[in-house]
Design a protein around this motif. Structure first.
Motif, mmCIF file in Angstrom:
data_model
loop_
_atom_site.group_PDB
_atom_site.id
_atom_site.type_symbol
_atom_site.label_atom_id
_atom_site.label_comp_id
_atom_site.label_asym_id
_atom_site.label_seq_id
_atom_site.Cartn_x
_atom_site.Cartn_y
_atom_site.Cartn_z
ATOM 1 N N VAL A 181 0.861 -1.172 0.000
ATOM 2 C CA VAL A 181 0.000 0.000 0.000
ATOM 3 C C VAL A 181 0.899 1.224 0.000
ATOM 4 C CG1 VAL A 181 -1.992 -1.080 1.097
ATOM 5 C CG2 VAL A 181 -0.200 -0.071 2.528
ATOM 6 N N GLY A 182 0.389 2.321 -0.497
ATOM 7 C CA GLY A 182 1.249 3.488 -0.572
ATOM 8 C C GLY A 182 0.523 4.765 -0.914
ATOM 9 N N TRP A 183 1.321 5.787 -1.125
ATOM 10 C CA TRP A 183 0.814 7.122 -1.410
ATOM 11 C C TRP A 183 1.466 7.689 -2.667
ATOM 12 C CZ3 TRP A 183 -3.052 9.282 1.471
ATOM 13 C CH2 TRP A 183 -3.325 8.692 2.699
ATOM 14 N N VAL A 185 5.120 8.678 -3.728
ATOM 15 C CA VAL A 185 5.612 9.284 -2.489
ATOM 16 C C VAL A 185 6.234 8.221 -1.579
ATOM 17 C CG1 VAL A 185 4.970 10.527 -0.389
ATOM 18 C CG2 VAL A 185 3.923 11.146 -2.578
ATOM 19 N N SER A 186 5.468 7.187 -1.273
ATOM 20 C CA SER A 186 5.956 6.175 -0.339
ATOM 21 C C SER A 186 5.120 4.915 -0.444
ATOM 22 C CB SER A 186 5.896 6.703 1.095
ATOM 23 O OG SER A 186 6.393 5.748 2.011
ATOM 24 N N GLY A 187 5.741 3.775 -0.129
ATOM 25 C CA GLY A 187 5.034 2.503 -0.118
ATOM 26 C C GLY A 187 5.459 1.676 1.088
ATOM 27 N N THR A 229 -5.993 0.449 8.376
ATOM 28 C CA THR A 229 -5.629 1.807 8.015
ATOM 29 C C THR A 229 -4.121 1.939 7.904
ATOM 30 O OG1 THR A 229 -7.557 2.674 9.203
ATOM 31 C CG2 THR A 229 -5.796 4.223 8.736
ATOM 32 N N PHE A 230 -3.672 2.736 6.948
ATOM 33 C CA PHE A 230 -2.267 3.106 6.920
ATOM 34 C C PHE A 230 -2.171 4.610 6.817
ATOM 35 C CE2 PHE A 230 -1.670 3.796 2.295
ATOM 36 C CZ PHE A 230 -2.756 3.120 1.773
ATOM 37 N N ASN A 231 -1.034 5.130 7.234
ATOM 38 C CA ASN A 231 -0.894 6.567 7.441
ATOM 39 C C ASN A 231 0.358 7.125 6.778
ATOM 40 O OD1 ASN A 231 -3.128 6.545 9.502
ATOM 41 N ND2 ASN A 231 -1.639 5.246 10.543
ATOM 42 N N LEU A 232 0.349 8.414 6.586
ATOM 43 C CA LEU A 232 1.527 9.133 6.104
ATOM 44 C C LEU A 232 1.725 10.356 6.997
ATOM 45 C CD1 LEU A 232 3.697 9.148 3.842
ATOM 46 C CD2 LEU A 232 2.256 10.824 2.663
#
Length: 124
Positions: free
Chosen positions: A33-35, A47-49, A77-80
């Motif tokens: 998962v990522g952004w 951006v990030s994974g 949930t995952f966060n940045l």
């Protein structure tokens, strides 16, 4: 799989914001998962994974050392966490998920499911 991003807003340069992505549906433990983000007039960029297990992550050079991606192991949930924000971080941020074969990839095509974007605006 459905994803929903939240947490965007307006912040001054040097400030912090925390984005969250709530997921539903089946995400395998091996998934990534990522952004990504898309600034006005520019292409969407990675951006990030992070692995769904939360034990390994990677970042774009432009955010390394300032942003931290994490997985909420108690939920879906995952966060940045975004610190030391810069004007150039202004963009619509999208969360996404993909299969393990895409690990380490920064390409959009490696991610199969996408959430709607959340706007992050950094002001001077």
């Amino acid at each position: 799989v459905q994803l929903q991003a939240s947490g965007g807003g307006l912040v001054q340069a040097g400030g912090s914001l925390r984005l969250s992505c709530a997921t539903s549906g089946r995400i395998f433990s091996s998934s990534i998962v990522g952004w990504f983000r898309q600034a006005p007039g520019k292409e969407r960029e990675f951006v990030s994974g992070i692995r769904w297990t939360g034990n390994s992550a990677y970042y774009a050079d432009s955010v390394k050392g300032r942003f931290t991606i994490s997985k909420d192991n108690a939920g879906n949930t995952f966060n940045l966490q975004m610190n030391s924000l810069k004007l150039e971080d202004t963009a619509v941020y999208f969360c996404a998920s993909g299969s393990a074969r895409g690990w380490g990839s920064t390409a959009e095509r490696s991610f199969d499911y996408w959430g709607q974007g959340t706007q992050v605006t950094v002001s001077s």
